[in-house]
Motif scaffolding. Structure first.
Motif, PDB file in Angstrom:
ATOM      1  N   PRO A   1       7.016 -21.670  40.881  1.00 46.18           N
ATOM      2  CA  PRO A   1       5.582 -21.429  41.134  1.00 46.18           C
ATOM      3  C   PRO A   1       4.856 -20.727  39.983  1.00 46.18           C
ATOM      4  CG  PRO A   1       6.897 -20.828  43.055  1.00 46.18           C
ATOM      5  CD  PRO A   1       7.857 -21.080  41.929  1.00 46.18           C
ATOM      6  N   ASP A   2       5.466 -19.692  39.413  1.00 42.61           N
ATOM      7  CA  ASP A   2       4.796 -18.944  38.354  1.00 42.61           C
ATOM      8  C   ASP A   2       4.746 -19.763  37.072  1.00 42.61           C
ATOM      9  OD1 ASP A   2       4.015 -15.919  37.474  1.00 42.61           O
ATOM     10  OD2 ASP A   2       5.078 -16.953  35.860  1.00 42.61           O
ATOM     11  N   GLU A   3       3.564 -19.876  36.492  1.00 38.63           N
ATOM     12  CA  GLU A   3       3.376 -20.737  35.327  1.00 38.63           C
ATOM     13  C   GLU A   3       4.205 -20.284  34.127  1.00 38.63           C
ATOM     14  OE1 GLU A   3      -0.217 -22.357  32.387  1.00 38.63           O
ATOM     15  OE2 GLU A   3      -0.673 -21.067  34.105  1.00 38.63           O
ATOM     16  N   GLU A   4       4.230 -18.970  33.858  1.00 43.46           N
ATOM     17  CA  GLU A   4       4.960 -18.463  32.700  1.00 43.46           C
ATOM     18  C   GLU A   4       6.462 -18.632  32.876  1.00 43.46           C
ATOM     19  OE1 GLU A   4       5.880 -16.568  29.033  1.00 43.46           O
ATOM     20  OE2 GLU A   4       4.168 -17.690  29.806  1.00 43.46           O
ATOM     21  N   LEU A   5       6.978 -18.310  34.056  1.00 44.18           N
ATOM     22  CA  LEU A   5       8.405 -18.475  34.309  1.00 44.18           C
ATOM     23  C   LEU A   5       8.795 -19.948  34.224  1.00 44.18           C
ATOM     24  CD1 LEU A   5       9.000 -15.988  37.275  1.00 44.18           C
ATOM     25  CD2 LEU A   5       9.317 -15.596  34.823  1.00 44.18           C
ATOM     26  N   ARG A   6       7.947 -20.808  34.757  1.00 40.82           N
ATOM     27  CA  ARG A   6       8.222 -22.253  34.700  1.00 40.82           C
ATOM     28  C   ARG A   6       8.242 -22.741  33.255  1.00 40.82           C
ATOM     29  NH1 ARG A   6       4.413 -23.655  37.663  1.00 40.82           N
ATOM     30  NH2 ARG A   6       2.867 -24.385  36.152  1.00 40.82           N
ATOM     31  N   ARG A   7       7.292 -22.276  32.470  1.00 39.24           N
ATOM     32  CA  ARG A   7       7.200 -22.710  31.071  1.00 39.24           C
ATOM     33  C   ARG A   7       8.447 -22.289  30.292  1.00 39.24           C
ATOM     34  NH1 ARG A   7       4.920 -20.810  26.210  1.00 39.24           N
ATOM     35  NH2 ARG A   7       4.387 -18.803  27.149  1.00 39.24           N
ATOM     36  N   GLN A   8       8.884 -21.057  30.478  1.00 36.47           N
ATOM     37  CA  GLN A   8      10.044 -20.568  29.750  1.00 36.47           C
ATOM     38  C   GLN A   8      11.339 -21.217  30.232  1.00 36.47           C
ATOM     39  OE1 GLN A   8       9.685 -19.133  27.106  1.00 36.47           O
ATOM     40  NE2 GLN A   8       7.708 -18.086  27.183  1.00 36.47           N
ATOM     41  N   ALA A   9      11.437 -21.481  31.527  1.00 34.40           N
ATOM     42  CA  ALA A   9      12.642 -22.141  32.048  1.00 34.40           C
ATOM     43  C   ALA A   9      12.759 -23.552  31.483  1.00 34.40           C
ATOM     44  CB  ALA A   9      12.606 -22.176  33.576  1.00 34.40           C
ATOM     45  N   LEU A  10      11.655 -24.282  31.480  1.00 33.43           N
ATOM     46  CA  LEU A  10      11.683 -25.649  30.965  1.00 33.43           C
ATOM     47  C   LEU A  10      11.902 -25.669  29.456  1.00 33.43           C
ATOM     48  CD1 LEU A  10       8.783 -27.210  33.074  1.00 33.43           C
ATOM     49  CD2 LEU A  10      11.225 -27.732  33.255  1.00 33.43           C
ATOM     50  N   ALA A  11      11.317 -24.707  28.758  1.00 29.45           N
ATOM     51  CA  ALA A  11      11.495 -24.650  27.299  1.00 29.45           C
ATOM     52  C   ALA A  11      12.945 -24.353  26.944  1.00 29.45           C
ATOM     53  CB  ALA A  11      10.579 -23.589  26.705  1.00 29.45           C
ATOM     54  N   SER A  12      13.581 -23.485  27.720  1.00 34.58           N
ATOM     55  CA  SER A  12      14.976 -23.147  27.408  1.00 34.58           C
ATOM     56  C   SER A  12      15.883 -24.354  27.564  1.00 34.58           C
ATOM     57  CB  SER A  12      15.451 -21.993  28.293  1.00 34.58           C
ATOM     58  OG  SER A  12      15.656 -22.397  29.626  1.00 34.58           O
ATOM     59  N   ILE A  13      15.613 -25.184  28.554  1.00 34.04           N
ATOM     60  CA  ILE A  13      16.415 -26.398  28.759  1.00 34.04           C
ATOM     61  C   ILE A  13      16.123 -27.425  27.676  1.00 34.04           C
ATOM     62  CG2 ILE A  13      16.805 -28.354  30.307  1.00 34.04           C
ATOM     63  CD1 ILE A  13      16.344 -26.414  32.650  1.00 34.04           C
ATOM     64  N   ALA A  14      14.850 -27.564  27.334  1.00 33.15           N
ATOM     65  CA  ALA A  14      14.452 -28.593  26.367  1.00 33.15           C
ATOM     66  C   ALA A  14      14.937 -28.294  24.960  1.00 33.15           C
ATOM     67  CB  ALA A  14      12.934 -28.739  26.378  1.00 33.15           C
ATOM     68  N   THR A  15      14.907 -27.029  24.564  1.00 28.68           N
ATOM     69  CA  THR A  15      15.182 -26.690  23.168  1.00 28.68           C
ATOM     70  C   THR A  15      16.586 -26.144  22.922  1.00 28.68           C
ATOM     71  OG1 THR A  15      14.300 -24.438  23.415  1.00 28.68           O
ATOM     72  CG2 THR A  15      12.744 -26.179  22.797  1.00 28.68           C
ATOM     73  N   LYS A  16      17.317 -25.799  23.984  1.00 25.06           N
ATOM     74  CA  LYS A  16      18.624 -25.167  23.794  1.00 25.06           C
ATOM     75  C   LYS A  16      19.750 -25.889  24.514  1.00 25.06           C
ATOM     76  CE  LYS A  16      16.522 -20.620  23.084  1.00 25.06           C
ATOM     77  NZ  LYS A  16      16.482 -19.185  23.498  1.00 25.06           N
ATOM     78  N   GLN A  17      19.529 -27.180  24.797  1.00 29.46           N
ATOM     79  CA  GLN A  17      20.577 -27.898  25.519  1.00 29.46           C
ATOM     80  C   GLN A  17      21.882 -27.981  24.722  1.00 29.46           C
ATOM     81  OE1 GLN A  17      19.723 -31.993  26.369  1.00 29.46           O
ATOM     82  NE2 GLN A  17      19.123 -32.495  24.283  1.00 29.46           N
ATOM     83  N   PHE A  18      21.782 -27.886  23.398  1.00 32.44           N
ATOM     84  CA  PHE A  18      23.006 -27.967  22.592  1.00 32.44           C
ATOM     85  C   PHE A  18      23.907 -26.765  22.839  1.00 32.44           C
ATOM     86  CE2 PHE A  18      20.526 -25.346  19.712  1.00 32.44           C
ATOM     87  CZ  PHE A  18      21.450 -24.597  19.029  1.00 32.44           C
ATOM     88  N   HIS A  19      23.345 -25.647  23.328  1.00 35.36           N
ATOM     89  CA  HIS A  19      24.186 -24.514  23.709  1.00 35.36           C
ATOM     90  C   HIS A  19      25.113 -24.910  24.854  1.00 35.36           C
ATOM     91  CE1 HIS A  19      21.052 -21.356  22.129  1.00 35.36           C
ATOM     92  NE2 HIS A  19      21.684 -21.983  21.160  1.00 35.36           N
ATOM     93  N   CYS A  20      24.553 -25.616  25.834  1.00 36.77           N
ATOM     94  CA  CYS A  20      25.360 -26.075  26.973  1.00 36.77           C
ATOM     95  C   CYS A  20      26.349 -27.157  26.542  1.00 36.77           C
ATOM     96  CB  CYS A  20      24.455 -26.602  28.085  1.00 36.77           C
ATOM     97  SG  CYS A  20      23.464 -25.325  28.897  1.00 36.77           S
ATOM     98  N   GLN A  21      25.904 -28.043  25.669  1.00 37.03           N
ATOM     99  CA  GLN A  21      26.801 -29.094  25.188  1.00 37.03           C
ATOM    100  C   GLN A  21      27.975 -28.503  24.426  1.00 37.03           C
ATOM    101  OE1 GLN A  21      23.854 -31.272  22.942  1.00 37.03           O
ATOM    102  NE2 GLN A  21      23.518 -32.770  24.569  1.00 37.03           N
ATOM    103  N   GLY A  22      27.689 -27.554  23.536  1.00 37.12           N
ATOM    104  CA  GLY A  22      28.750 -26.945  22.759  1.00 37.12           C
ATOM    105  C   GLY A  22      29.684 -26.108  23.618  1.00 37.12           C
ATOM    106  N   GLY A  23      29.116 -25.305  24.520  1.00 38.53           N
ATOM    107  CA  GLY A  23      29.941 -24.464  25.369  1.00 38.53           C
ATOM    108  C   GLY A  23      30.831 -25.253  26.302  1.00 38.53           C
ATOM    109  N   SER A  24      30.336 -26.381  26.753  1.00 40.66           N
ATOM    110  CA  SER A  24      31.095 -27.180  27.721  1.00 40.66           C
ATOM    111  C   SER A  24      32.259 -27.927  27.092  1.00 40.66           C
ATOM    112  CB  SER A  24      30.157 -28.165  28.433  1.00 40.66           C
ATOM    113  OG  SER A  24      29.226 -27.467  29.240  1.00 40.66           O
ATOM    114  N   VAL A  25      32.404 -27.828  25.774  1.00 46.81           N
ATOM    115  CA  VAL A  25      33.581 -28.404  25.122  1.00 46.81           C
ATOM    116  C   VAL A  25      34.863 -27.835  25.738  1.00 46.81           C
ATOM    117  CG1 VAL A  25      34.882 -28.405  22.947  1.00 46.81           C
ATOM    118  CG2 VAL A  25      32.458 -29.015  22.957  1.00 46.81           C
ATOM    119  N   TYR A  26      34.797 -26.612  26.231  1.00 50.84           N
ATOM    120  CA  TYR A  26      35.991 -26.010  26.839  1.00 50.84           C
ATOM    121  C   TYR A  26      36.449 -26.784  28.072  1.00 50.84           C
ATOM    122  CZ  TYR A  26      35.569 -22.127  23.634  1.00 50.84           C
ATOM    123  OH  TYR A  26      35.531 -21.379  22.484  1.00 50.84           O
TER     124      TYR A  26
END
Length: 359
Positions: A45-70
């Motif tokens: 619901p909150d615009e700022e929280l939504r913006r930051q949550a979506l930005a973290s997924i969009a711009t940092k997905q390689f963190h999840c890809q790299g970490g999931s190598v384990y």
């Protein structure tokens, strides 16, 4: 020390086998998990929280890809490990965004936000209102769901009781770092130096900025998650794993992250641990020292080839990042670090570029 898997062929020992599993199992699994979290983030619901949550997924997905190598090291538990690593890393990236671009610079706010990470790996703890000290607080249950997912996955790791203490120690250090590096700019360095004076004995060969960087990595936690997928894990083995990863493997991870983010952090006014060296030569010598120390540390672990691939993969992943080519000084530093690279690193370098471009 115990083997991480009872079946000796379970952990990939060669780069081709590892990347085969990454393409076949890990990347599709990460894509599915992140897709689900993105849908939930879109409903915040909150615009700022939504913006930051979506930005973290969009711009940092390689963190999840790299970490999931384990997860590639235990295909029988890959779904649990991928879900856990993605959920935990998503909390980390989301909170990092909230703190980096925060409407607050309150240490109490940052600590309460990151209490969610401690609660995520400690299923016995009671969940809290993690937004209680900030104006933006309506996330539609997003952060609580991430914490609950971590706990649900941890419940499926038969060896977690043996790993829990080590995981919590690493998460506690991570939380401390996130608090001190995000408070008012004039308070950051004094707070970090005071913190290092108390905890620097954990990494006596590292400078204060390198110690801080090491605490900012999630790799030691992910390796312990993998180890906990083995029901035979004991506390001594968990301790040895943490010692093999922290501080040098973890330190390499985050020093490389800061290396390529220097322009971005300068523009955003964010603290960058690579800026505390007298010159580029000194910085590269220190990073090279951390690389060699990491290689030595992982030799004590079973199937050490796997962990050596992690180290080479880190160098390849970060030095192949498009940000490198956009910064002349960093491009030159990257070329020096890549000079005389072993074939394994070059293999991962090519694969990292392929993944970014086509996947």
């Amino acid at each position: 020390m115990i083997e991480l898997e009872e079946r000796p062929n379970q952990i990939p020992r060669e780069p081709i086998r590892l990347m085969s599993r990454v393409y076949k199992h890990v990347l599709p699994g990460v894509r599915e998990e992140l897709g689900a979290w993105k849908k939930l983030a879109e409903d915040i619901p909150d615009e700022e929280l939504r913006r930051q949550a979506l930005a973290s997924i969009a711009t940092k997905q390689f963190h999840c890809q790299g970490g999931s190598v384990y997860a590639a090291a235990n295909l029988e538990q890959k779904d649990v490990l991928i879900a856990l690593i993605v959920a935990f890393q998503t909390i980390s990236d989301y909170l990092d965004n909230l703190c980096d671009r925060s409407t607050s610079m309150d240490a109490g706010d940052f600590r309460l936000l990151h209490q969610s990470m401690l609660d995520a790996v400690n299923p016995e703890a009671e969940m809290q209102d993690y937004y209680a000290l900030r104006d933006e607080n309506e996330d539609g249950g997003y952060l609580h769901r991430l914490v609950a997912m971590c706990r649900s996955c941890i419940a499926k790791l038969p060896g977690y009781a043996a790993a829990k203490t080590e995981v919590l120690e690493l998460v506690k250090l991570y939380t401390d770092l996130q608090v001190y590096k995000h408070i008012k700019p004039e308070l950051r360095e004094p707070a970090l130096l005071t913190w290092h004076a108390e905890y620097g004995h954990l990494a006596p060969d590292l400078k204060w900025n390198e110690f801080a960087a090491a605490t900012g990595s999630t790799l030691g936690m992910f390796m312990l998650f993998l180890a906990a997928s083995n029901p035979s894990l004991d506390e001594a083995s968990a301790q040895a794993i943490k010692k093999a990863y922290f501080p040098h493997v973890c330190g390499l991870h985050i020093m490389l992250d800061y290396l390529i983010d220097q322009d971005e952090d300068r523009i955003g006014g964010d603290l960058n641990f690579c800026n505390y060296y007298d010159n580029t030569d000194t910085m590269l010598k220190r990073i090279s020292y951390i690389v060699e120390s990491a290689r030595e540390d992982v030799k004590v672990l079973p199937v050490s080839n796997f962990h050596r691939m992690i180290i080479e993969g880190l160098l390849a992943l970060y030095l192949s990042d498009p940000k490198v080519s956009q910064q002349q000084e960093i491009r030159s530093a990257s070329q020096r670090l890549m000079k005389k690279s072993p074939l394994t690193r070059l293999f991962f370098f090519a694969n990292s570029r392929w993944i970014r471009k086509y996947i």
